[in-house]
Every structure is written in structure tokens, then in C-alpha cells.
Design an enzyme around this catalytic site. Structure first.
Site, PDB file in Angstrom:
ATOM      1  CE  LYS A   1      -5.057   1.781   2.461  1.00 32.41           C
ATOM      2  NZ  LYS A   1      -4.077   1.196   3.179  1.00 32.41           N
TER       3      LYS A   1
ATOM      4  CE  LYS B   1      -6.752  -1.505   2.623  1.00 34.66           C
ATOM      5  NZ  LYS B   1      -5.401  -1.764   2.926  1.00 34.66           N
TER       6      LYS B   1
ATOM      7  CG  ASP C   1      -1.919  -1.081   1.161  1.00 38.65           C
ATOM      8  OD1 ASP C   1      -1.750  -2.021   0.495  1.00 38.65           O
ATOM      9  OD2 ASP C   1      -2.965  -1.068   1.683  1.00 38.65           O
TER      10      ASP C   1
END
Lengths: 303, 298
Positions: free
Chosen positions: B198, B234, B135
Site C-alpha cells: 500500500k 492498494k 494495514d
């Protein structure tokens, strides 16, 4: 010019003032909210419609327990003196609104004037009485225990936690206050369900609490049906104690049975006729003791 | 050094986005659908611990909890455990054979404020330590100054360092200001090779919201229809209750369809969400509203 003045005159004459009717709501987390279910109960005095009052659902109860849990640390963490002052302020606020409550008890709950005056006086006095106890019961009920070793041994009360109160169905104000004041004096937070024919009175009392410096969520007032909500109160795993006023044998059995799952403290009290709530039988430091846990600590004697 | 230019994008109707997002919160989900939703939510959680005080013991506990929540055979494992890079190795060992992925936040998370070569090296080492998913945070400073090429190149460089690992690109929407900016950043990240986009680091007060996620889901749909490439979504940060989480599931289903209702394409970054779901799950089985004291924090 002439036409204009005629218009304004006609306008003022044709409009009788409409009173603003009050919506009676639940008091949860320091806010006045409708039931999540949208349900209301029509409150009547005799055959006369008085008001609509929110009817709490099991989800309202669950939400109220959540905020009561959240408020526990701030309330139990205050000094006992501070809790005492806040309870005392609630007595001040109630005394201040005496006229409103005397009026409502007559028009909504069918009290005569003398009975209404007495109900309010008992309520104020009881708040004041428990305000006094809030910073004294630990000394009276706790103690230094004699032990045969070089230790100090103390026993001290601590709040039980979140207490569900199923309040009086005879006395909408004095009965309610007699139930919650000892719980609050002990440092607990509470969710109160009142199932009374005049549920507007406890709702009005929410406004007293809201102006008394209680942190939001310390007292949460629900109005609705006891028989509907009792199973959910009894089985809720995040409720630490239940105070039941009145109630049938079946209700008490259900409560005790379901409460066993997370070992809730269950305290059953009488729900006497409304005039009897004035009696000093219905106030006691031992009612505070009903909702505390004892902690005993050993401490070496200093040399 | 490339010179990336954003594709021409239609504007975002903010009022419509907020209104539509609101509409997803009105569905009644009960009984069997609720049980299915709870199971699906668990299977999509990136169970996260990103604290300065994280220890190996805590990460191990979290891993074991994520693999078999409540030790209930009816519940799936979570999708991934998300940790800081130094915890990747212990997470990988603990999760071996479980099918649960190890995700890690690299690139000077959460601010991203360090030199590019250091960020890329952090990613390289984290992947080497065993991370299945990375991430990364985008360079918000460069993005907000309009230096899209720089943001693009940095994502490309990180993607290259990821090798086989999946790359989730954190836009940190709370710092981008407007839905237009979120939409631009989504396309930029997808063009640069993001496998997932995300919302947030979870370190800001303003984290995932339904409207911002909707803007990103619609960008994913447009990108898919234009290019055929599948990108996952996400949302992370601020999703604390099962109810909130199934609002997201409803939104995904009604925006991207059933194909996205799978942990390969949709994840929820969360730490406290799992316990709320487990409390709902036990309430379903016992009929009793639950208390947090009976559920381990990690």
C-alpha cells in the site's frame, strides 16, 4: 569586421516586428484557461477576423460551478465592507483600462466612439454604485420586526450561494456588469455565460476582475453558446440560482422546469438594446435582493 | 534476527515511469464502460475513517453506507471499512453478514513510532477484536538508514500476529524520497510476506500518485513472475474523484491484466472518493450534475 556589420544591418532591416496576438480564454478559478473541449469560436467584426475565443463546454460549466462552490465561503465570509472595497477596486481597474475597452468595443463589437465611451462609463459607474450598496443593503432591506413578546426579532439577508448568470447578449460590458455586480454585492459567487457576438469583451473584463482582489473562483467567466449550455445550467443540482437576461419563452420554460428539481431561484430580466443599459432602470438594490435568502432570528430581550 | 538482503533490482527510469503513468489519463471512458468502471471502483474501495474524533456512531453510519451505497441495488458494497483498532468491534458487528471486510490500521499508525512488542500486541488484539485485514506501516527510519533486516523482521513479526487476517504493508512512499526506494521497499515487503502493498497512510500531503503506484505494480508483476505468489496493491490518500480512480484501473489493467481488476487484488483507500463516484452514478441516471449537499458525508 565589415562582414559582421553587414549581417547585423541586414538582420534588423528584414525583420518587421510581429505583434503578439492575444488568445482569448475562459476565466475560471482565478486562472485563464482554454476550454477543456479545445473548441474555439472565430470572432469577427463585420467580415474581418478579430480573434479566436474559447467556446465553453458543459464540462467547463461544471468545473466552474465546482470552483464557485469552493470560493463561496471565502467570499461570503468577508466583511460587507471588504466586499465593497473589492467591487470598488474593480471599478478602479476598469477606469484604468478605459482606453483599451473603448478601442475593443469599436474594433471588435462595432460600437462608434461615443457609444463605446458611454458603455465604459456606465460600466464603471455601475460597479461603483453596487460597491456602495454592498455594505448598506442589509440595513435597508433587512430589519427589526415588531413582535408581541419579550424578544428581538431580526430579519437578515444571507447569500443564496452559487448563481449562474446568463448575461446580456446586447451589451457586452455594461450588461455583464449590471448582471454580476448585484450578485457579488450580496455575497454570492457566480458562473457567468456570455453569448455575445463580441465575446472578447467579457474575456478582457476577466483581466479587470483578476486584478481586483476577488479570491479565485468568485467570478467565473465563460464564453460560448447559451442554447447549448442552458439545459445543463438549468439542471445542475449545485447551482442555487439562475439569472437569465433576455431569452425566449421556450428558454424560460425550460429553465423554470429544470430548476424546480432543486428549487433554484430563477430570475428573468429584460435584455434591452445596448443604449438603454445606461438607464437607472437597470440598477436597483432589489436586484441584490433577488439573490439573498432571508433569515429571521429570535433573541430574548436582555434584562 | 535474520540478515535479510534485498534481491538485485534493476534501476527505475523515472522519466519513463512518469510518462507512462501520464498516458493512462488519456483514455476516453464513457457510457457503459463508465458505469462498469464506477461499479468496479465502489467494489474496490476501502472506505476509511481515521480521525481522532471518530465515534462508534460515525463508524456505524459509515458501515451502513458502505454496505448499500445510495440504497441502489445496482451498486455493489465497498470492499472493506477501514478504522482505528478501538472501532473494529463495532464495525464487525454492524457489517455482520454483509460480506464487507473490516480493515484496521495497527502498528502505531501512522508514524509507527513505538516499541515493536507494543506494535505486535496491537495487531494481535486488533485481530482478536475481529479485523479481517491489518494495514501496518513499515519502519521508515530503519528503512532509510539501510537497516533492511530490521524492517523485514518487523513485518514478519506482524504477519505472524495477523494469523488468518490479511496483511497490507504501507510503505509511506511520500517519506521514501525516490522511486528506487519505493521499488526496494516493495520487494522487501513482499519478501516478508505482505498480502498487499500500500502506498500511503493518507496522513501526509504527498500520498498516492500514478507514477508511484506504477512502480509498485511493476514490482508486483516481477515478483509474481519470479515466485508465482500473488500480491495485491492498494493506493491510498489523495484519490478523491471517480476520474482519478479509473486512471488507476486503466493502469492496473494495462500493467497486471484483468486478474488484478478485482477487490481481492486491488483496493483503493479513500474517504471522499465514494461520494464523488455516487454523484457520477446519479448523474448517469438523471442527466443532472449533482451537488454534494444531497450526499451524506458518512
Amino acid at each position: 569586421m565589415a562582414a559582421k556589420s553587414t549581417r547585423s544591418k541586414a538582420g534588423s532591416e528584414s525583420k518587421a516586428r510581429a505583434t503578439v496576438a492575444k488568445t482569448y480564454k475562459l476565466y475560471v478559478g482565478g486562472a485563464f484557461i482554454r476550454s477543456e473541449s479545445g473548441r474555439v469560436m472565430a470572432v469577427k467584426s463585420g467580415d474581418t477576423f478579430v480573434a479566436n475565443c474559447a467556446r465553453a463546454s458543459r464540462k467547463d460549466f461544471r468545473d466552474a460551478v465546482k470552483v464557485a462552490r469552493g470560493a463561496l465561503s471565502s467570499w461570503s465570509g468577508k466583511t460587507a465592507f471588504n466586499r465593497s472595497q473589492i467591487l470598488y477596486r474593480a471599478a478602479e481597474m476598469l477606469e484604468d483600462r478605459r482606453a483599451v475597452f473603448v478601442d475593443r468595443l469599436q474594433s471588435h463589437a462595432g460600437f462608434n466612439e461615443a457609444a463605446a465611451e458611454r458603455e465604459v462609463s456606465v460600466s464603471v459607474d455601475r460597479l461603483f454604485w453596487y460597491a456602495g450598496w454592498a455594505d448598506k443593503f442589509t440595513q435597508v432591506l433587512g430589519g427589526v420586526n415588531p413582535v408581541a413578546m419579550p424578544f428581538f426579532n431580526f430579519t437578515l439577508p444571507e447569500p443564496t450561494g452559487v448563481v449562474a448568470v446568463l448575461a446580456s447578449s446586447t451589451s457586452p460590458l455594461a450588461g455583464l456588469i449590471s448582471a454580476i455586480a448585484p450578485v457579488l454585492a450580496g455575497g454570492n459567487t457566480c458562473v457567468v455565460l456570455t453569448d455575445h457576438d463580441a465575446p472578447t469583451i467579457p474575456c478582457d473584463f476577466g483581466e479587470v476582475l483578476a486584478t481586483s482582489d476577488f479570491p479565485g473562483g468568485v467570478v467565473n467567466l465563460l464564453t460560448g453558446s447559451r442554447s447549448e449550455l442552458l439545459p445543463h445550467v438549468a439542471s445542475h443540482m449545485d447551482v442555487n440560482a439562475v439569472a437569465l437576461f433576455g431569452g425566449s419563452k421556450e428558454e424560460r420554460v425550460l429553465l423554470e422546469t429544470e430548476a424546480a428539481e432543486n428549487v433554484k431561484r430563477v430570475r428573468c430580466f429584460d435584455d434591452p438594446p445596448v443604449a438603454d443599459w445606461a438607464s437607472s432602470d437597470h440598477q436597483s438594490p432589489y436586484w441584490i435582493e433577488s439573490f439573498v435568502e432571508w433569515k429571521t432570528a429570535w433573541h430574548p430581550v436582555g434584562l | 534476527m535474520s540478515s535479510y538482503t534485498l534481491p538485485a533490482l534493476s534501476p527505475v527510469d523515472e522519466v519513463a515511469v512518469v510518462g507512462r503513468a501520464q498516458s493512462f489519463t488519456k483514455r476516453s471512458i464513457k457510457k457503459d464502460s463508465k458505469a462498469a468502471a464506477l461499479r468496479l471502483i465502489v467494489s474496490m474501495i476501502d472506505l476509511t475513517t481515521l480521525e481522532g474524533m471518530d465515534t462508534e456512531a460515525k463508524v456505524k453510519r459509515l458501515c451502513r453506507k458502505g454496505v448499500t451505497p445510495l440504497l441502489d441495488a445496482d451498486l455493489p458494497s465497498v470492499a472493506a471499512i477501514c478504522v482505528y483498532p478501538p472501532m473494529v468491534r463495532v464495525a464487525k458487528e454492524t457489517l455482520a453478514g454483509s460480506g464487507v471486510k473490516v480493515a484496521s490500521v495497527a502498528t502505531a499508525f501512522p508514524s509507527g513510532q513505538t516499541f515493536l512488542n507494543l506494535r505486535v500486541e496491537e495487531v494481535r488484539q486488533t485481530v482478536e477484536a475481529g479485523a479481517d485485514e491489518i494495514d501496518m506501516v513499515i519502519n521508515r527510519g530503519a528503512f532509510l538508514s539501510g537497516d533492511y533486516s530490521r524492517v523485514f523482521d518487523e513485518i514478519v513479526a506482524v504477519k505472524e500476529a495477523c494469523k488468518e487476517a490479511h496483511l497490507k504493508v504501507i510503505l509511506e512512499t511520500g517519506e521514501l524520497g525516490t522511486y528506487e526506494q519505493v521499488r526496494k521497499a516493495s520487494f522487501l515487503a513482499m519478501d516478508a510476506g505482505a498480502d498487499f502493498i500500500k502506498t500511503s497512510t493518507g496522513k501526509l500531503a504527498s500520498a498516492a500518485t500514478l507514477p508511484v503506484t506504477l512502480v509498485m505494480l511493476e514490482a508486483i508483476r516481477e515478483y509474481f513472475l519470479a515466485t508465482g505468489r500473488v500480491v495485491g496493491m492498494k493506493p491510498a490518500g489523495g484519490i478523491k474523484t471517480a476520474k482519478q480512480a479509473w486512471h488507476y484501473l486503466v493502469m492496473v489493467k494495462e500493467t497486471l491484466g484483468d486478474d488484478w481488476l478485482h477487490a481481492d487484488r486491488f483496493r483503493i483507500g479513500a474517504s471522499s472518493l465514494l461520494n464523488d463516484v455516487l454523484m457520477q452514478w446519479r448523474r448517469k441516471d438523471t442527466g443532472r450534475y449533482q451537488s454534494g449537499v444531497y450526499f451524506s458525508e458518512d
